[in-house]
Design a protein around this motif. Structure first.
Motif, PDB file in Angstrom:
ATOM      1  N   PHE A 154       0.810  -1.212   0.000  1.00  0.00           N
ATOM      2  CA  PHE A 154       0.000   0.000   0.000  1.00  0.00           C
ATOM      3  C   PHE A 154       0.850   1.271   0.000  1.00  0.00           C
ATOM      4  CE2 PHE A 154      -3.060  -3.082   1.764  1.00  0.00           C
ATOM      5  CZ  PHE A 154      -4.095  -2.891   0.850  1.00  0.00           C
ATOM      6  N   GLY A 155       2.122   1.160   0.329  1.00  0.00           N
ATOM      7  CA  GLY A 155       2.976   2.340   0.365  1.00  0.00           C
ATOM      8  C   GLY A 155       3.593   2.703  -0.964  1.00  0.00           C
ATOM      9  N   ALA A 156       3.414   1.869  -1.985  1.00  0.00           N
ATOM     10  CA  ALA A 156       4.045   2.128  -3.283  1.00  0.00           C
ATOM     11  C   ALA A 156       3.375   3.287  -4.005  1.00  0.00           C
ATOM     12  CB  ALA A 156       4.004   0.874  -4.152  1.00  0.00           C
ATOM     13  N   GLN A 157       4.192   4.188  -4.579  1.00  0.00           N
ATOM     14  CA  GLN A 157       3.663   5.303  -5.367  1.00  0.00           C
ATOM     15  C   GLN A 157       3.374   4.886  -6.803  1.00  0.00           C
ATOM     16  OE1 GLN A 157       6.953   8.095  -4.508  1.00  0.00           O
ATOM     17  NE2 GLN A 157       5.391   9.498  -3.753  1.00  0.00           N
ATOM     18  N   TRP A 158       4.260   4.096  -7.385  1.00  0.00           N
ATOM     19  CA  TRP A 158       4.040   3.608  -8.739  1.00  0.00           C
ATOM     20  C   TRP A 158       4.888   2.365  -8.978  1.00  0.00           C
ATOM     21  CZ3 TRP A 158       8.639   3.738 -11.445  1.00  0.00           C
ATOM     22  CH2 TRP A 158       9.569   4.728 -11.104  1.00  0.00           C
ATOM     23  N   ARG A 159       4.499   1.647 -10.020  1.00  0.00           N
ATOM     24  CA  ARG A 159       5.181   0.411 -10.402  1.00  0.00           C
ATOM     25  C   ARG A 159       5.480   0.460 -11.893  1.00  0.00           C
ATOM     26  NH1 ARG A 159       1.417  -0.085  -6.548  1.00  0.00           N
ATOM     27  NH2 ARG A 159       1.649  -1.652  -4.899  1.00  0.00           N
ATOM     28  N   ARG A 160       6.620  -0.110 -12.273  1.00  0.00           N
ATOM     29  CA  ARG A 160       6.994  -0.157 -13.687  1.00  0.00           C
ATOM     30  C   ARG A 160       7.222  -1.600 -14.118  1.00  0.00           C
ATOM     31  NH1 ARG A 160      11.695   3.144 -14.102  1.00  0.00           N
ATOM     32  NH2 ARG A 160      12.997   1.334 -13.681  1.00  0.00           N
ATOM     33  N   TYR A 161       6.560  -1.979 -15.197  1.00  0.00           N
ATOM     34  CA  TYR A 161       6.765  -3.282 -15.816  1.00  0.00           C
ATOM     35  C   TYR A 161       7.380  -3.090 -17.199  1.00  0.00           C
ATOM     36  CZ  TYR A 161       3.846  -5.889 -12.472  1.00  0.00           C
ATOM     37  OH  TYR A 161       3.331  -6.483 -11.345  1.00  0.00           O
ATOM     38  N   ARG A 162       8.083  -4.121 -17.664  1.00  0.00           N
ATOM     39  CA  ARG A 162       8.535  -4.148 -19.050  1.00  0.00           C
ATOM     40  C   ARG A 162       8.123  -5.488 -19.676  1.00  0.00           C
ATOM     41  NH1 ARG A 162      13.107  -0.622 -17.428  1.00  0.00           N
ATOM     42  NH2 ARG A 162      12.734   1.306 -18.587  1.00  0.00           N
ATOM     43  N   GLU A 200       8.920  10.099   5.806  1.00  0.00           N
ATOM     44  CA  GLU A 200       7.946  10.906   6.540  1.00  0.00           C
ATOM     45  C   GLU A 200       6.569  10.913   5.880  1.00  0.00           C
ATOM     46  OE1 GLU A 200      10.425  13.747   3.944  1.00  0.00           O
ATOM     47  OE2 GLU A 200      10.768  11.984   5.244  1.00  0.00           O
ATOM     48  N   GLU A 201       6.476  10.428   4.639  1.00  0.00           N
ATOM     49  CA  GLU A 201       5.192  10.404   3.935  1.00  0.00           C
ATOM     50  C   GLU A 201       4.600   9.000   3.842  1.00  0.00           C
ATOM     51  OE1 GLU A 201       5.555  12.295   0.135  1.00  0.00           O
ATOM     52  OE2 GLU A 201       6.788  13.936   0.905  1.00  0.00           O
ATOM     53  N   LEU A 202       5.274   7.992   4.403  1.00  0.00           N
ATOM     54  CA  LEU A 202       4.847   6.604   4.234  1.00  0.00           C
ATOM     55  C   LEU A 202       3.442   6.360   4.763  1.00  0.00           C
ATOM     56  CD1 LEU A 202       8.149   4.729   5.154  1.00  0.00           C
ATOM     57  CD2 LEU A 202       7.013   4.709   2.923  1.00  0.00           C
ATOM     58  N   ALA A 203       3.160   6.808   5.991  1.00  0.00           N
ATOM     59  CA  ALA A 203       1.869   6.521   6.612  1.00  0.00           C
ATOM     60  C   ALA A 203       0.728   7.160   5.834  1.00  0.00           C
ATOM     61  CB  ALA A 203       1.872   7.010   8.059  1.00  0.00           C
ATOM     62  N   ALA A 204       0.897   8.428   5.446  1.00  0.00           N
ATOM     63  CA  ALA A 204      -0.162   9.129   4.728  1.00  0.00           C
ATOM     64  C   ALA A 204      -0.413   8.486   3.370  1.00  0.00           C
ATOM     65  CB  ALA A 204       0.200  10.601   4.570  1.00  0.00           C
ATOM     66  N   TRP A 205       0.674   8.092   2.695  1.00  0.00           N
ATOM     67  CA  TRP A 205       0.508   7.490   1.369  1.00  0.00           C
ATOM     68  C   TRP A 205      -0.206   6.141   1.454  1.00  0.00           C
ATOM     69  CZ3 TRP A 205       1.607   9.991  -3.120  1.00  0.00           C
ATOM     70  CH2 TRP A 205       1.414   9.251  -4.284  1.00  0.00           C
ATOM     71  N   ALA A 206       0.166   5.311   2.448  1.00  0.00           N
ATOM     72  CA  ALA A 206      -0.477   4.004   2.600  1.00  0.00           C
ATOM     73  C   ALA A 206      -1.960   4.174   2.923  1.00  0.00           C
ATOM     74  CB  ALA A 206       0.227   3.200   3.688  1.00  0.00           C
ATOM     75  N   ALA A 207      -2.300   5.146   3.771  1.00  0.00           N
ATOM     76  CA  ALA A 207      -3.700   5.389   4.113  1.00  0.00           C
ATOM     77  C   ALA A 207      -4.489   5.815   2.876  1.00  0.00           C
ATOM     78  CB  ALA A 207      -3.792   6.455   5.198  1.00  0.00           C
ATOM     79  N   ARG A 208      -3.876   6.650   2.057  1.00  0.00           N
ATOM     80  CA  ARG A 208      -4.532   7.111   0.839  1.00  0.00           C
ATOM     81  C   ARG A 208      -4.780   5.947  -0.116  1.00  0.00           C
ATOM     82  NH1 ARG A 208      -1.467  10.985  -3.592  1.00  0.00           N
ATOM     83  NH2 ARG A 208      -2.880  10.587  -5.326  1.00  0.00           N
TER      84      ARG A 208
END
Length: 299
Positions: free
Chosen positions: A121-129, A278-286
Motif C-alpha cells: 500500500f505504500g508504493a507510489q508507482w510500479r513499472r513493468y517491461r 515521513e510520507e509513508l503513513a499518509a501514502w499508505a492510508a490514501r
C-alpha cells in the motif's frame, strides 16, 4: 499509523526472480511459488514463522527484477543472525538467504525501515517491461524473459494506439476484477521501442508500462490488445474502443470487448517506487481508500 511492537523490526527486502518455474508469487498449497520459497528460507534462518507482504503479486511465469516485500522479525531473532561474525544483522540475513534460496530467486538487499513502511500500500508507482522477439534474427534461446512472436510487429502503430489509454480510467476491460476492488487506475506511461545496436535488449520490442498500481492481468491485457494492432489485425482505434467498452464480455470480429491476454513469459516487474519515510503513513492510508468508480465516458 500501523500497529507495531517496539521489540519488532520491520525489514524491506529487494529481490529478483526468474518466474518460469514458479506458479506465481502467492503461496498456494502443493504449488511452487516465490512467496512459498522465500518464507520457507526465512523460517529456516530465523527459526520463527515469517510472513512477507509484497508490492505486487506476479502471475505464473512472470519475472521480477525490482520486486519489494516487507516482513516483521523480533529484534531478539534479528540480533542472532550474524552469529560470531561482525556483519550487521541485515547483511547477515542477505548472505544466509543466498545459501538456502533456490537459484531462481535472489534477495539483493535487506534494510530496516520505519514501521509505517508497507510494500504493497505504500508504493507510489510500479513499472513493468514486456519484451518481444518478432523475428528469427532477434530470437535468443538462452533468454526466458522474452515472448517469441511469429509475426513482425509495427512498433509505431502500437505506440500511436497506446496514447488514448494514458491517464486515469476504469480499466475493467483490461482486468480480471477482484471482488470489492476497484478497476480504476492511472496509467502514466505506455511506451514501445525497438532498441538499436549496442543498447540493452537490442533487436527486441520492449514495452514500458507505468501506473500507480495494476489490477489483475492488466499489463498482459494491455499488451495483448496492442499486439493485434501491431500485426495489422486490428485498427489503431481498437484499444481505445476496448477501454470505453468497460466490459468482461469477449470481443467480436466487429465489436470491442474484453482485451485478449498475452502470454506471461515476456513480462518483468522492473521497479517499485516509494515516498520519503515521513510520507509513508499518509501514502499508505490514501492507497487503502477505495477509489470511487469514474462516471461513464462519452462516445
Amino acid at each position: 499509523m500501523s500497529e507495531h511492537h517496539p521489540d519488532t523490526a520491520r525489514l524491506r527486502l529487494d529481490l529478483s526472480y526468474d518466474g518460469t518455474d514458479f506458479h506465481g508469487w502467492a503461496a498456494q498449497p502443493g504449488q511452487r511459488t516465490v512467496q512459498g520459497e522465500l518464507e520457507k528460507a526465512l523460517g529456516r534462518i530465523a527459526r520463527v514463522p515469517s510472513r512477507v507482504t509484497v508490492a505486487g503479486r506476479t502471475d505464473a511465469g512472470v519475472h521480477a527484477r525490482g520486486q519489494v516485500c516487507h516482513l516483521d522479525l523480533p529484534r531478539s531473532v534479528l540480533a542472532t543472525l550474524p552469529g560470531r561474525s561482525d556483519r550487521a544483522p541485515v547483511e547477515a540475513l542477505v548472505s544466509r538467504l543466498a545459501g538456502v534460496l533456490p537459484e531462481d530467486v535472489v534477495v539483493h538487499v535487506a534494510r530496516e525501515v520505519p514501521a509505517d513502511f508497507d510494500a504493497r500500500f505504500g508504493a507510489q508507482w510500479r513499472r513493468y517491461r514486456y519484451r518481444i522477439s518478432d523475428g528469427p534474427a532477434a530470437h535468443d534461446p538462452l533468454r526466458r524473459d522474452v515472448l517469441r512472436h511469429r509475426r513482425p510487429l509495427d512498433v509505431e502503430a502500437m505506440a500511436r494506439a497506446s496514447a488514448p489509454l494514458l491517464g486515469e480510467h476504469d480499466f475493467l476491460s483490461f482486468c480480471r476484477p477482484r471482488e470489492g476492488a476497484t478497476t480504476v487506475r492511472e496509467l502514466r506511461e505506455l511506451r514501445w521501442e525497438r532498441p538499436g545496436e549496442g543498447r540493452a535488449d537490442e533487436g527486441l520490442i520492449v514495452a514500458t508500462v507505468v501506473a500507480d498500481a495494476f489490477c489483475h492481468h492488466m499489463v498482459r491485457s494491455l499488451v495483448g490488445a496492442l499486439l493485434g494492432v501491431g500485426e495489422g489485425r486490428r485498427p489503431e482505434s481498437w484499444p481505445a474502443e476496448v477501454l470505453a467498452a468497460r466490459t468482461r464480455e469477449a470481443s467480436t470480429r466487429d465489436g470491442a470487448g474484453a482485451a485478449p491476454l498475452c502470454p506471461p513469459q515476456g513480462l518483468t516487474l522492473d521497479h517499485v517506487a516509494y515516498p520519503p519515510d515521513e510520507e509513508l503513513a499518509a501514502w499508505a492510508a490514501r492507497t487503502r481508500t477505495l477509489r470511487s468508480p469514474l462516471p461513464a465516458e462519452g462516445p
